[in-house]
Write an enzyme that holds these catalytic residues in place. Structure first.
Site, PDB file in Angstrom:
ATOM      1  N   TYR A  47      29.859  -6.218  11.449  1.00 27.82           N
ATOM      2  CA  TYR A  47      28.962  -7.000  10.593  1.00 27.82           C
ATOM      3  C   TYR A  47      29.145  -8.475  10.972  1.00 27.82           C
ATOM      4  O   TYR A  47      29.518  -9.317  10.147  1.00 27.82           O
ATOM      5  CB  TYR A  47      29.200  -6.741   9.108  1.00 27.82           C
ATOM      6  CG  TYR A  47      27.913  -6.861   8.311  1.00 27.82           C
ATOM      7  CD1 TYR A  47      26.897  -5.932   8.485  1.00 27.82           C
ATOM      8  CD2 TYR A  47      27.702  -7.914   7.438  1.00 27.82           C
ATOM      9  CE1 TYR A  47      25.703  -6.048   7.796  1.00 27.82           C
ATOM     10  CE2 TYR A  47      26.509  -8.046   6.742  1.00 27.82           C
ATOM     11  CZ  TYR A  47      25.521  -7.100   6.932  1.00 27.82           C
ATOM     12  OH  TYR A  47      24.327  -7.216   6.253  1.00 27.82           O
ATOM     13  N   LEU A  48      28.874  -8.735  12.248  1.00 27.53           N
ATOM     14  CA  LEU A  48      29.274  -9.997  12.875  1.00 27.53           C
ATOM     15  C   LEU A  48      28.581 -11.217  12.278  1.00 27.53           C
ATOM     16  O   LEU A  48      27.410 -11.166  11.893  1.00 27.53           O
ATOM     17  CB  LEU A  48      28.965  -9.945  14.379  1.00 27.53           C
ATOM     18  CG  LEU A  48      29.659  -8.840  15.181  1.00 27.53           C
ATOM     19  CD1 LEU A  48      29.377  -9.036  16.674  1.00 27.53           C
ATOM     20  CD2 LEU A  48      31.155  -8.802  14.914  1.00 27.53           C
ATOM     21  N   GLY A  51      31.717 -16.658  12.761  1.00 26.82           N
ATOM     22  CA  GLY A  51      33.173 -16.690  12.925  1.00 26.82           C
ATOM     23  C   GLY A  51      33.599 -15.736  14.039  1.00 26.82           C
ATOM     24  O   GLY A  51      34.350 -16.108  14.949  1.00 26.82           O
ATOM     25  N   HIS A  52      33.093 -14.495  13.984  1.00 26.15           N
ATOM     26  CA  HIS A  52      33.388 -13.531  15.046  1.00 26.15           C
ATOM     27  C   HIS A  52      32.893 -14.055  16.398  1.00 26.15           C
ATOM     28  O   HIS A  52      33.579 -13.948  17.413  1.00 26.15           O
ATOM     29  CB  HIS A  52      32.681 -12.201  14.781  1.00 26.15           C
ATOM     30  CG  HIS A  52      33.077 -11.507  13.518  1.00 26.15           C
ATOM     31  ND1 HIS A  52      32.211 -11.348  12.464  1.00 26.15           N
ATOM     32  CD2 HIS A  52      34.230 -10.916  13.133  1.00 26.15           C
ATOM     33  CE1 HIS A  52      32.811 -10.680  11.489  1.00 26.15           C
ATOM     34  NE2 HIS A  52      34.036 -10.408  11.866  1.00 26.15           N
ATOM     35  N   GLY A 166      41.142 -15.169  13.927  1.00 29.07           N
ATOM     36  CA  GLY A 166      40.635 -16.320  13.179  1.00 29.07           C
ATOM     37  C   GLY A 166      41.655 -16.846  12.180  1.00 29.07           C
ATOM     38  O   GLY A 166      42.367 -16.066  11.538  1.00 29.07           O
ATOM     39  N   GLN A 167      41.670 -18.165  12.039  1.00 26.06           N
ATOM     40  CA  GLN A 167      42.542 -18.809  11.044  1.00 26.06           C
ATOM     41  C   GLN A 167      42.122 -18.426   9.621  1.00 26.06           C
ATOM     42  O   GLN A 167      42.901 -18.533   8.682  1.00 26.06           O
ATOM     43  CB  GLN A 167      42.470 -20.333  11.255  1.00 26.06           C
ATOM     44  CG  GLN A 167      43.259 -21.173  10.255  1.00 26.06           C
ATOM     45  CD  GLN A 167      44.755 -20.924  10.332  1.00 26.06           C
ATOM     46  OE1 GLN A 167      45.265 -20.452  11.348  1.00 26.06           O
ATOM     47  NE2 GLN A 167      45.461 -21.214   9.247  1.00 26.06           N
ATOM     48  N   LYS A 168      40.879 -17.971   9.471  1.00 27.75           N
ATOM     49  CA  LYS A 168      40.399 -17.507   8.164  1.00 27.75           C
ATOM     50  C   LYS A 168      41.382 -16.497   7.562  1.00 27.75           C
ATOM     51  O   LYS A 168      41.636 -16.496   6.365  1.00 27.75           O
ATOM     52  CB  LYS A 168      39.015 -16.871   8.368  1.00 27.75           C
ATOM     53  CG  LYS A 168      38.558 -15.885   7.339  1.00 27.75           C
ATOM     54  CD  LYS A 168      37.957 -16.589   6.163  1.00 27.75           C
ATOM     55  CE  LYS A 168      37.221 -15.665   5.216  1.00 27.75           C
ATOM     56  NZ  LYS A 168      37.575 -14.276   5.233  1.00 27.75           N
ATOM     57  N   SER A 204      32.241 -14.742   6.143  1.00 21.13           N
ATOM     58  CA  SER A 204      32.944 -13.475   5.959  1.00 21.13           C
ATOM     59  C   SER A 204      31.908 -12.365   5.860  1.00 21.13           C
ATOM     60  O   SER A 204      30.835 -12.565   5.263  1.00 21.13           O
ATOM     61  CB  SER A 204      33.758 -13.524   4.653  1.00 21.13           C
ATOM     62  OG  SER A 204      34.155 -12.218   4.277  1.00 21.13           O
ATOM     63  N   SER A 205      32.220 -11.216   6.423  1.00 22.38           N
ATOM     64  CA  SER A 205      31.302 -10.077   6.280  1.00 22.38           C
ATOM     65  C   SER A 205      31.118  -9.749   4.801  1.00 22.38           C
ATOM     66  O   SER A 205      30.060  -9.286   4.388  1.00 22.38           O
ATOM     67  CB  SER A 205      31.858  -8.859   7.017  1.00 22.38           C
ATOM     68  OG  SER A 205      32.156  -9.201   8.359  1.00 22.38           O
TER      69      SER A 205
HETATM   70  P1  AMP Z   1      37.082  -9.010  10.440  1.00 26.51           P
HETATM   71  O1  AMP Z   1      35.880  -8.404  11.073  1.00 26.51           O
HETATM   72  O2  AMP Z   1      36.811  -9.601   9.096  1.00 26.51           O
HETATM   73  O3  AMP Z   1      38.286  -8.105  10.472  1.00 26.51           O
HETATM   74  O4  AMP Z   1      37.473 -10.257  11.345  1.00 26.51           O
HETATM   75  C1  AMP Z   1      37.678 -10.116  12.718  1.00 26.51           C
HETATM   76  C2  AMP Z   1      38.274 -11.386  13.259  1.00 26.51           C
HETATM   77  O5  AMP Z   1      37.382 -12.477  12.990  1.00 26.51           O
HETATM   78  C3  AMP Z   1      39.609 -11.762  12.589  1.00 26.51           C
HETATM   79  O6  AMP Z   1      40.488 -12.301  13.555  1.00 26.51           O
HETATM   80  C4  AMP Z   1      39.194 -12.799  11.590  1.00 26.51           C
HETATM   81  O7  AMP Z   1      40.233 -13.699  11.258  1.00 26.51           O
HETATM   82  C5  AMP Z   1      38.080 -13.500  12.332  1.00 26.51           C
HETATM   83  N1  AMP Z   1      37.210 -14.190  11.393  1.00 26.51           N
HETATM   84  C6  AMP Z   1      36.637 -13.686  10.265  1.00 26.51           C
HETATM   85  N2  AMP Z   1      35.944 -14.647   9.619  1.00 26.51           N
HETATM   86  C7  AMP Z   1      36.083 -15.784  10.349  1.00 26.51           C
HETATM   87  C8  AMP Z   1      35.592 -17.130  10.208  1.00 26.51           C
HETATM   88  N3  AMP Z   1      34.826 -17.489   9.175  1.00 26.51           N
HETATM   89  N4  AMP Z   1      35.941 -18.026  11.143  1.00 26.51           N
HETATM   90  C9  AMP Z   1      36.719 -17.664  12.200  1.00 26.51           C
HETATM   91  N5  AMP Z   1      37.202 -16.425  12.395  1.00 26.51           N
HETATM   92  C10 AMP Z   1      36.885 -15.502  11.483  1.00 26.51           C
END
Ligand code: AMP
Length: 308
Positions: A47-48, A51-52, A166-168, A204-205
Protein backbone atom coordinates in the site's frame (compact mmCIF):
# COMPACT_ATOMS: atom_id res chain seq x y z
CA UNK A 1 18.89 3.04 -36.12
CA UNK A 2 15.84 1.92 -34.27
CA UNK A 3 17.73 1.63 -31.01
CA UNK A 4 19.06 5.20 -31.40
CA UNK A 5 15.54 6.47 -31.87
CA UNK A 6 14.43 4.59 -28.81
CA UNK A 7 17.34 5.87 -26.76
CA UNK A 8 16.21 9.46 -27.37
CA UNK A 9 12.80 8.78 -25.94
CA UNK A 10 12.08 8.65 -22.21
CA UNK A 11 12.09 5.05 -20.99
CA UNK A 12 8.53 3.85 -20.52
CA UNK A 13 7.87 3.20 -16.86
CA UNK A 14 6.85 -0.36 -16.23
CA UNK A 15 5.45 -2.24 -13.29
CA UNK A 16 8.05 -4.26 -11.44
CA UNK A 17 7.59 -8.03 -11.88
CA UNK A 18 6.30 -9.91 -8.83
CA UNK A 19 8.13 -13.07 -7.81
CA UNK A 20 6.24 -15.43 -5.51
CA UNK A 21 8.73 -18.04 -4.36
CA UNK A 22 12.20 -18.12 -2.82
CA UNK A 23 13.38 -20.32 -5.70
CA UNK A 24 12.24 -17.78 -8.32
CA UNK A 25 13.86 -14.96 -6.41
CA UNK A 26 17.15 -16.78 -5.90
CA UNK A 27 17.40 -17.65 -9.57
CA UNK A 28 16.51 -14.06 -10.58
CA UNK A 29 19.34 -12.77 -8.35
CA UNK A 30 21.92 -15.43 -9.20
CA UNK A 31 23.40 -13.71 -12.28
CA UNK A 32 23.63 -10.34 -10.54
CA UNK A 33 25.33 -11.92 -7.57
CA UNK A 34 27.81 -13.82 -9.76
CA UNK A 35 28.60 -10.61 -11.62
CA UNK A 36 29.39 -8.93 -8.29
CA UNK A 37 26.50 -6.48 -8.55
CA UNK A 38 25.27 -4.82 -5.37
CA UNK A 39 21.76 -5.67 -4.20
CA UNK A 40 19.54 -3.24 -2.28
CA UNK A 41 16.47 -4.45 -0.34
CA UNK A 42 13.45 -2.38 0.67
CA UNK A 43 11.15 -4.39 2.95
CA UNK A 44 7.52 -3.19 2.94
CA UNK A 45 4.00 -4.31 3.74
CA UNK A 46 2.74 -2.57 0.61
CA UNK A 47 0.00 0.00 0.00
CA UNK A 48 2.87 2.21 -1.08
CA UNK A 49 3.18 5.91 -0.40
CA UNK A 50 5.95 8.46 -0.86
CA UNK A 51 7.72 7.22 2.29
CA UNK A 52 8.20 3.78 0.73
CA UNK A 53 9.12 5.33 -2.62
CA UNK A 54 11.85 7.46 -1.01
CA UNK A 55 13.48 4.21 0.17
CA UNK A 56 13.24 2.63 -3.30
CA UNK A 57 14.74 5.76 -4.92
CA UNK A 58 17.62 5.75 -2.44
CA UNK A 59 18.26 2.08 -3.19
CA UNK A 60 18.10 2.80 -6.95
CA UNK A 61 20.70 5.56 -6.57
CA UNK A 62 23.13 3.34 -4.64
CA UNK A 63 22.69 -0.25 -5.79
CA UNK A 64 22.90 -2.17 -9.07
CA UNK A 65 19.80 -4.21 -8.36
CA UNK A 66 16.83 -3.13 -6.25
CA UNK A 67 14.46 -5.64 -4.65
CA UNK A 68 11.34 -4.53 -2.81
CA UNK A 69 9.59 -7.07 -0.65
CA UNK A 70 5.83 -6.88 -0.32
CA UNK A 71 4.52 -8.99 2.53
CA UNK A 72 1.94 -8.24 5.20
CA UNK A 73 3.71 -10.17 7.92
CA UNK A 74 1.21 -11.90 10.21
CA UNK A 75 3.69 -12.58 13.02
CA UNK A 76 4.12 -8.88 13.77
CA UNK A 77 0.40 -8.34 14.32
CA UNK A 78 -1.12 -9.10 17.71
CA UNK A 79 -4.55 -10.60 18.34
CA UNK A 80 -7.17 -7.94 17.73
CA UNK A 81 -4.86 -5.81 15.55
CA UNK A 82 -5.58 -4.85 11.94
CA UNK A 83 -4.02 -7.79 10.03
CA UNK A 84 -7.27 -8.73 8.29
CA UNK A 85 -8.14 -5.24 7.13
CA UNK A 86 -4.61 -3.97 6.43
CA UNK A 87 -4.95 -2.04 3.12
CA UNK A 88 -3.70 -3.84 0.01
CA UNK A 89 -3.42 -2.94 -3.67
CA UNK A 90 -0.78 -5.10 -5.29
CA UNK A 91 -1.30 -3.92 -8.86
CA UNK A 92 -0.76 -0.30 -7.88
CA UNK A 93 2.20 -1.24 -5.68
CA UNK A 94 3.97 -3.05 -8.54
CA UNK A 95 3.48 -0.04 -10.82
CA UNK A 96 4.69 2.50 -8.24
CA UNK A 97 7.62 0.30 -7.23
CA UNK A 98 8.68 -0.06 -10.88
CA UNK A 99 8.35 3.67 -11.52
CA UNK A 100 10.48 4.46 -8.47
CA UNK A 101 13.20 2.09 -9.67
CA UNK A 102 12.60 -1.36 -8.17
CA UNK A 103 13.83 -4.12 -10.48
CA UNK A 104 11.67 -6.75 -8.88
CA UNK A 105 9.19 -7.28 -6.11
CA UNK A 106 9.31 -10.33 -3.86
CA UNK A 107 5.69 -10.95 -2.87
CA UNK A 108 5.53 -14.41 -1.28
CA UNK A 109 2.44 -16.19 0.03
CA UNK A 110 2.12 -16.52 3.82
CA UNK A 111 2.63 -20.32 3.53
CA UNK A 112 5.88 -19.74 1.68
CA UNK A 113 7.26 -17.67 4.53
CA UNK A 114 5.74 -19.65 7.39
CA UNK A 115 5.41 -23.29 6.29
CA UNK A 116 3.59 -25.84 8.42
CA UNK A 117 5.53 -26.52 11.59
CA UNK A 118 7.34 -23.18 11.52
CA UNK A 119 8.91 -22.83 14.98
CA UNK A 120 12.06 -20.71 14.79
CA UNK A 121 12.08 -17.02 15.74
CA UNK A 122 14.69 -14.29 15.92
CA UNK A 123 14.26 -12.09 18.97
CA UNK A 124 16.19 -9.07 20.20
CA UNK A 125 15.79 -9.45 23.96
CA UNK A 126 15.85 -6.79 26.66
CA UNK A 127 14.89 -3.17 26.77
CA UNK A 128 15.19 -2.29 23.07
CA UNK A 129 12.20 -4.43 22.23
CA UNK A 130 10.08 -4.13 25.38
CA UNK A 131 9.67 -0.36 25.68
CA UNK A 132 7.51 2.03 23.61
CA UNK A 133 5.74 -0.17 20.98
CA UNK A 134 7.21 -3.25 22.67
CA UNK A 135 5.74 -2.45 26.08
CA UNK A 136 3.16 -5.03 27.15
CA UNK A 137 0.58 -2.22 27.39
CA UNK A 138 1.28 -1.34 23.74
CA UNK A 139 1.94 -3.89 20.96
CA UNK A 140 4.29 -5.96 23.12
CA UNK A 141 7.73 -7.42 22.33
CA UNK A 142 6.07 -10.15 20.19
CA UNK A 143 5.59 -7.42 17.59
CA UNK A 144 9.33 -6.93 17.25
CA UNK A 145 9.94 -10.68 17.37
CA UNK A 146 7.72 -10.91 14.29
CA UNK A 147 9.60 -8.05 12.61
CA UNK A 148 13.09 -9.40 13.30
CA UNK A 149 12.08 -12.90 12.27
CA UNK A 150 10.72 -11.83 8.89
CA UNK A 151 13.56 -9.38 8.24
CA UNK A 152 16.15 -12.06 9.09
CA UNK A 153 14.41 -14.40 6.64
CA UNK A 154 14.38 -11.70 3.94
CA UNK A 155 18.08 -11.06 4.50
CA UNK A 156 18.75 -14.79 4.10
CA UNK A 157 16.71 -15.12 0.92
CA UNK A 158 17.72 -11.87 -0.80
CA UNK A 159 21.27 -11.51 0.54
CA UNK A 160 21.24 -7.72 0.21
CA UNK A 161 24.34 -5.55 0.50
CA UNK A 162 22.20 -2.69 1.80
CA UNK A 163 18.71 -2.67 3.35
CA UNK A 164 16.62 0.49 3.61
CA UNK A 165 14.29 1.42 6.47
CA UNK A 166 12.37 4.54 7.50
CA UNK A 167 12.95 6.72 10.55
CA UNK A 168 9.14 6.76 10.85
CA UNK A 169 9.52 3.37 12.57
CA UNK A 170 12.47 4.53 14.68
CA UNK A 171 12.34 1.70 17.23
CA UNK A 172 12.10 -0.90 14.47
CA UNK A 173 15.29 0.50 12.91
CA UNK A 174 17.10 0.41 16.27
CA UNK A 175 16.01 -3.18 16.88
CA UNK A 176 17.04 -4.29 13.37
CA UNK A 177 20.44 -2.63 13.69
CA UNK A 178 20.97 -4.58 16.93
CA UNK A 179 19.94 -7.87 15.30
CA UNK A 180 22.32 -7.25 12.38
CA UNK A 181 25.18 -6.46 14.74
CA UNK A 182 24.53 -9.33 17.12
CA UNK A 183 23.98 -12.00 14.44
CA UNK A 184 26.67 -10.75 12.01
CA UNK A 185 24.37 -10.23 9.03
CA UNK A 186 26.62 -8.92 6.23
CA UNK A 187 24.30 -6.05 5.35
CA UNK A 188 24.48 -2.27 5.79
CA UNK A 189 21.36 -0.71 7.27
CA UNK A 190 20.30 2.69 5.94
CA UNK A 191 17.63 4.65 7.80
CA UNK A 192 16.02 7.49 5.86
CA UNK A 193 13.99 10.49 7.07
CA UNK A 194 10.24 10.37 7.59
CA UNK A 195 8.28 11.61 4.58
CA UNK A 196 5.32 13.78 5.56
CA UNK A 197 2.13 15.19 4.05
CA UNK A 198 2.26 18.97 3.43
CA UNK A 199 0.59 19.62 6.81
CA UNK A 200 3.11 17.45 8.69
CA UNK A 201 1.25 14.15 9.09
CA UNK A 202 3.72 11.29 8.69
CA UNK A 203 2.82 9.21 5.65
CA UNK A 204 1.55 5.76 6.61
CA UNK A 205 -0.47 3.04 4.91
CA UNK A 206 -2.73 3.19 7.98
CA UNK A 207 -3.69 6.82 7.19
CA UNK A 208 -6.17 5.18 4.79
CA UNK A 209 -8.27 4.31 7.86
CA UNK A 210 -8.78 8.01 8.73
CA UNK A 211 -12.10 9.69 7.96
CA UNK A 212 -12.00 13.41 7.04
CA UNK A 213 -12.46 14.66 10.60
CA UNK A 214 -9.92 12.16 11.94
CA UNK A 215 -7.46 13.12 9.23
CA UNK A 216 -7.61 16.73 10.46
CA UNK A 217 -7.09 15.71 14.09
CA UNK A 218 -4.26 13.33 13.22
CA UNK A 219 -1.96 16.23 12.34
CA UNK A 220 -1.79 16.90 16.10
CA UNK A 221 0.81 14.10 16.39
CA UNK A 222 3.37 15.93 14.27
CA UNK A 223 2.37 19.26 15.83
CA UNK A 224 2.99 17.72 19.26
CA UNK A 225 6.45 16.54 18.19
CA UNK A 226 7.29 20.01 16.84
CA UNK A 227 6.18 21.46 20.19
CA UNK A 228 8.32 18.89 22.01
CA UNK A 229 11.40 19.87 20.05
CA UNK A 230 10.82 23.61 20.38
CA UNK A 231 10.10 23.32 24.11
CA UNK A 232 13.13 21.12 24.66
CA UNK A 233 15.42 23.54 22.88
CA UNK A 234 13.94 26.71 24.40
CA UNK A 235 13.41 25.41 27.93
CA UNK A 236 13.74 21.75 28.93
CA UNK A 237 12.85 18.30 27.66
CA UNK A 238 10.16 18.06 30.37
CA UNK A 239 8.65 21.36 29.21
CA UNK A 240 8.74 20.10 25.63
CA UNK A 241 6.90 16.92 26.57
CA UNK A 242 4.29 18.96 28.45
CA UNK A 243 3.76 21.20 25.41
CA UNK A 244 3.40 18.08 23.26
CA UNK A 245 0.84 16.58 25.64
CA UNK A 246 -1.17 19.82 25.47
CA UNK A 247 -1.24 19.69 21.65
CA UNK A 248 -2.61 16.15 21.75
CA UNK A 249 -5.16 17.00 24.41
CA UNK A 250 -6.38 20.01 22.39
CA UNK A 251 -7.13 17.60 19.52
CA UNK A 252 -8.89 15.15 21.83
CA UNK A 253 -6.13 12.57 21.39
CA UNK A 254 -5.01 10.43 24.30
CA UNK A 255 -1.53 9.04 23.59
CA UNK A 256 -0.72 5.40 24.14
CA UNK A 257 2.76 6.72 24.90
CA UNK A 258 4.59 10.02 24.56
CA UNK A 259 8.15 9.54 25.70
CA UNK A 260 11.68 10.88 25.37
CA UNK A 261 14.40 8.25 25.07
CA UNK A 262 18.04 7.99 24.09
CA UNK A 263 17.87 7.46 20.32
CA UNK A 264 20.29 4.53 20.38
CA UNK A 265 19.82 2.72 23.68
CA UNK A 266 16.13 3.67 24.13
CA UNK A 267 16.86 4.32 27.83
CA UNK A 268 14.63 7.08 29.24
CA UNK A 269 16.06 10.56 28.55
CA UNK A 270 15.69 13.26 31.21
CA UNK A 271 17.35 16.15 29.38
CA UNK A 272 19.07 17.10 26.14
CA UNK A 273 22.68 16.11 26.69
CA UNK A 274 25.33 15.23 24.18
CA UNK A 275 23.43 12.37 22.53
CA UNK A 276 20.41 12.46 20.19
CA UNK A 277 17.06 12.12 21.95
CA UNK A 278 14.08 10.40 20.35
CA UNK A 279 10.66 11.74 21.25
CA UNK A 280 8.15 9.12 20.16
CA UNK A 281 4.37 9.09 20.22
CA UNK A 282 1.69 6.49 19.53
CA UNK A 283 -2.02 7.21 19.57
CA UNK A 284 -5.26 5.94 18.25
CA UNK A 285 -7.18 8.35 16.02
CA UNK A 286 -10.51 6.77 15.18
CA UNK A 287 -9.67 3.18 14.30
CA UNK A 288 -6.12 3.98 13.14
CA UNK A 289 -3.21 3.42 15.48
CA UNK A 290 -0.61 5.96 14.41
CA UNK A 291 3.02 6.42 15.44
CA UNK A 292 5.45 9.27 14.83
CA UNK A 293 8.69 10.57 16.29
CA UNK A 294 11.25 13.33 16.17
CA UNK A 295 14.99 12.99 16.62
CA UNK A 296 16.39 15.91 18.61
CA UNK A 297 20.09 16.33 18.03
CA UNK A 298 22.27 17.84 20.75
CA UNK A 299 22.34 21.63 20.69
CA UNK A 300 25.19 23.10 18.70
CA UNK A 301 27.62 24.51 21.32
CA UNK A 302 28.66 27.26 18.89
CA UNK A 303 25.04 28.45 18.65
CA UNK A 304 24.66 31.06 21.40
CA UNK A 305 20.86 30.98 21.11
CA UNK A 306 20.54 27.42 22.30
CA UNK A 307 19.80 26.35 25.86
CA UNK A 308 19.33 22.90 27.33
P1 AMP B 1 5.62 -0.59 6.17
O1 AMP B 1 5.11 -0.91 4.81
O2 AMP B 1 4.73 0.33 6.94
O3 AMP B 1 6.06 -1.80 6.94
O4 AMP B 1 6.95 0.26 5.94
C1 AMP B 1 7.98 -0.22 5.14
C2 AMP B 1 9.19 0.66 5.31
O5 AMP B 1 8.84 2.01 4.94
C3 AMP B 1 9.68 0.75 6.77
O6 AMP B 1 11.09 0.77 6.79
C4 AMP B 1 9.10 2.04 7.24
O7 AMP B 1 9.83 2.63 8.30
C5 AMP B 1 9.18 2.88 5.98
N1 AMP B 1 8.24 3.98 6.05
C6 AMP B 1 6.91 3.93 6.36
N2 AMP B 1 6.38 5.17 6.38
C7 AMP B 1 7.39 6.03 6.08
C8 AMP B 1 7.47 7.46 5.94
N3 AMP B 1 6.41 8.24 6.12
N4 AMP B 1 8.66 7.99 5.63
C9 AMP B 1 9.75 7.19 5.44
N5 AMP B 1 9.74 5.85 5.55
C10 AMP B 1 8.57 5.28 5.87
Amino acid sequence: MTSNLLADKPRPTVAAPALRTKAELRSALADARRAGQTIGLVPTMGYLHQGHLSLIRAARAECDLVVMSLFVNPTQFGAGEDLDRYPRDEERDLRLAGEAGADLVFAPAVEGVYPDGFSTYVEVTGSLANVLDGDPSSRGSEHFRGVTTVVAKLFNVVGPDVAYFGQKDAQQAVVIRRMVRDLDFPVRIEVLPTVREPDGLAMSSRNAYLGPEERERAVALSRALDAAEQGARADSLAAGLEAAARELEAAGIEPEYLEARDAETLEPAERLGDRPVLVAVAARVGSARLIDNVLIHPPDPTDKQSHT
